[in-house]
Design a protein around this motif. Structure first.
Motif, short mmCIF file in Angstrom:
data_model
loop_
_atom_site.label_atom_id
_atom_site.label_comp_id
_atom_site.label_asym_id
_atom_site.label_seq_id
_atom_site.Cartn_x
_atom_site.Cartn_y
_atom_site.Cartn_z
N ARG A 58 0.85 -1.33 0.01
CA ARG A 58 0.06 0.02 -0.11
C ARG A 58 0.74 1.22 -0.12
N CYS A 59 1.55 1.49 -1.09
CA CYS A 59 2.87 2.41 -1.05
C CYS A 59 3.13 2.82 -2.46
N ARG A 60 3.50 3.77 -2.90
CA ARG A 60 4.15 4.60 -3.85
C ARG A 60 5.43 5.05 -3.72
N LEU A 61 6.51 4.46 -4.18
CA LEU A 61 7.82 5.09 -3.86
C LEU A 61 8.53 5.45 -4.97
N ARG A 62 8.85 6.75 -5.04
CA ARG A 62 9.89 7.02 -6.15
C ARG A 62 11.13 7.78 -5.78
N THR A 63 12.42 7.29 -6.25
CA THR A 63 13.49 7.86 -5.71
C THR A 63 14.40 8.19 -7.04
N LYS A 64 15.28 9.08 -6.75
CA LYS A 64 16.45 9.46 -7.71
C LYS A 64 17.87 9.48 -7.01
N TYR A 65 18.72 8.97 -7.71
CA TYR A 65 19.98 8.86 -7.14
C TYR A 65 20.89 10.07 -7.64
N ILE A 66 21.16 11.08 -6.43
CA ILE A 66 21.72 12.16 -6.84
C ILE A 66 23.28 12.41 -6.41
#
Length: 147
Positions: A89-97
């Motif tokens: 029950r989750c939406r997760l978005r990541t970006k590696y900076i």
């Protein structure tokens, strides 16, 4: 669920931990090992994630962690705060900076930015990130957890 998990502005952190060579290796070997499915660990050709010489040839000072390590640490924090059901029950978005180097200290963090009712359930929006021990952000993103 942690007591203030639905409070706008609440911030959560995992304990600092080093990015070890062993942790980095687990991610490199996972895909070929799972694909083989024969009970043995399988390796792949050298990458920037497991071979210092190869990484240096690519302009890096040494191996760097696969970005999915920090994403998984963020997901682990969300599970700690909201419970195991968060995985479904989750939406997760990541970006590696920024690259994460061997022995670098990493802290997974989250801050509640909004709490709203949506479709009969509570949606908790969060900013998520991993930072090093100086506070420099390495991975950034956002998540929505439905509780």
């Amino acid at each position: 669920m942690v007591e203030n998990a639905l409070t706008t502005g609440a911030e959560f952190r995992l304990a600092p931990r080093p990015m070890t060579r062993e942790r980095m290796r687990w991610y490199v070997d996972a895909q070929p090992t799972i694909a083989a499915d024969d009970g043995r660990v399988h390796t792949q050709e050298p990458t920037i994630h497991d071979d210092d010489e190869y990484a240096r040839k690519q302009g890096l000072p040494g191996i760097i962690a696969d970005g999915m390590v920090s994403t998984n640490w963020i997901l682990g924090l969300l599970v700690d705060v909201y419970g195991a059901q968060v995985a479904g029950r989750c939406r997760l978005r990541t970006k590696y900076i920024a690259p994460i180097y061997e022995d670098q200290i990493v802290v997974a963090c989250a801050r509640v930015t909004d709490v709203a009712e949506a479709d009969g359930r509570t949606a908790c929006a969060l900013d998520v990130w991993c930072e090093d021990d100086t506070g420099a952000k390495l991975t950034v993103g956002d998540a929505t957890v439905y509780v």
